[in-house]
Design a protein around this motif. Structure first.
Motif, PDB file in Angstrom:
ATOM      1  N   VAL A   1       0.809  -1.223   0.000  1.00  0.00           N
ATOM      2  CA  VAL A   1       0.000   0.000   0.000  1.00  0.00           C
ATOM      3  C   VAL A   1       0.840   1.269   0.000  1.00  0.00           C
ATOM      4  O   VAL A   1       0.283   2.359  -0.010  1.00  0.00           O
TER       5      VAL A   1
ATOM      6  N   MET B   1      -5.963  -0.611   2.357  1.00  0.00           N
ATOM      7  CA  MET B   1      -6.099  -0.262   0.935  1.00  0.00           C
ATOM      8  C   MET B   1      -6.893   1.033   0.775  1.00  0.00           C
ATOM      9  O   MET B   1      -6.687   1.766  -0.180  1.00  0.00           O
TER      10      MET B   1
ATOM     11  N   ASN C   1      -6.339  -4.442  -6.820  1.00  0.00           N
ATOM     12  CA  ASN C   1      -6.738  -4.142  -5.442  1.00  0.00           C
ATOM     13  C   ASN C   1      -7.208  -5.390  -4.705  1.00  0.00           C
ATOM     14  O   ASN C   1      -6.947  -5.542  -3.515  1.00  0.00           O
TER      15      ASN C   1
ATOM     16  N   ARG D   1      -4.002  -7.385  -3.801  1.00  0.00           N
ATOM     17  CA  ARG D   1      -3.225  -6.735  -2.749  1.00  0.00           C
ATOM     18  C   ARG D   1      -3.962  -6.795  -1.414  1.00  0.00           C
ATOM     19  O   ARG D   1      -3.347  -6.977  -0.363  1.00  0.00           O
ATOM     20  N   ARG D   2      -5.288  -6.677  -1.427  1.00  0.00           N
ATOM     21  CA  ARG D   2      -6.076  -6.804  -0.201  1.00  0.00           C
ATOM     22  C   ARG D   2      -5.921  -8.226   0.381  1.00  0.00           C
ATOM     23  O   ARG D   2      -5.768  -8.412   1.584  1.00  0.00           O
TER      24      ARG D   2
END
Length: 125
Positions: free
Chosen positions: A34, A104, A87, A90-91
């Motif tokens: 992030v 995020m 996203n 990555r989350r």
């Protein structure tokens, strides 16, 4: 002696392949997922290896536009899905490392707070 906050080469390779790093690297993982440039790093990590593999199409005999077209037919959807699912991935990585997935949204929340503060200061609410 202070411990390294960055994973070594083998740990980093495992991290790139989806392995969870030990807890002492949580700050590094948070910054990687992030921090500044996180989206660009994510896109590069997925597209560069695929591009290197697709360069093998250049070994196909014939006009150069044929292997280039075949590469484009695979790279364009890959790039689309990498950006679209960035996203979400990555989350998931934040959650798998025991970090709050709401990190995020931290940047958008700060931007909204600044906008609200500006509005309240300007209009006296």
């Amino acid at each position: 002696m202070a411990e390294s906050t960055r994973p070594n080469f083998l740990q980093y390779c495992g991290y790139l392949l989806g392995k969870t790093l030990p807890d002492k690297y949580q700050d590094w993982v948070r910054n990687d997922l992030v921090g500044p440039g996180a989206q660009v790093r994510y896109i590069v990590r997925f597209t560069v290896p695929a591009t290197l593999i697709l360069l093998l199409f250049l070994l196909i005999p014939g006009p150069i536009w044929i292997p280039l077209a075949m590469m484009a037919l695979l790279l364009i959807p890959l790039a689309y899905f990498v950006v679209a699912l960035g996203n979400i991935y990555r989350r998931h990585r934040l959650q798998s490392h025991g970090l709050d997935p709401e990190l995020m949204n931290e940047k958008a929340q700060r931007r909204g707070d600044r906008t609200r503060e500006y509005y309240e200061n300007r209009h006296g609410r």
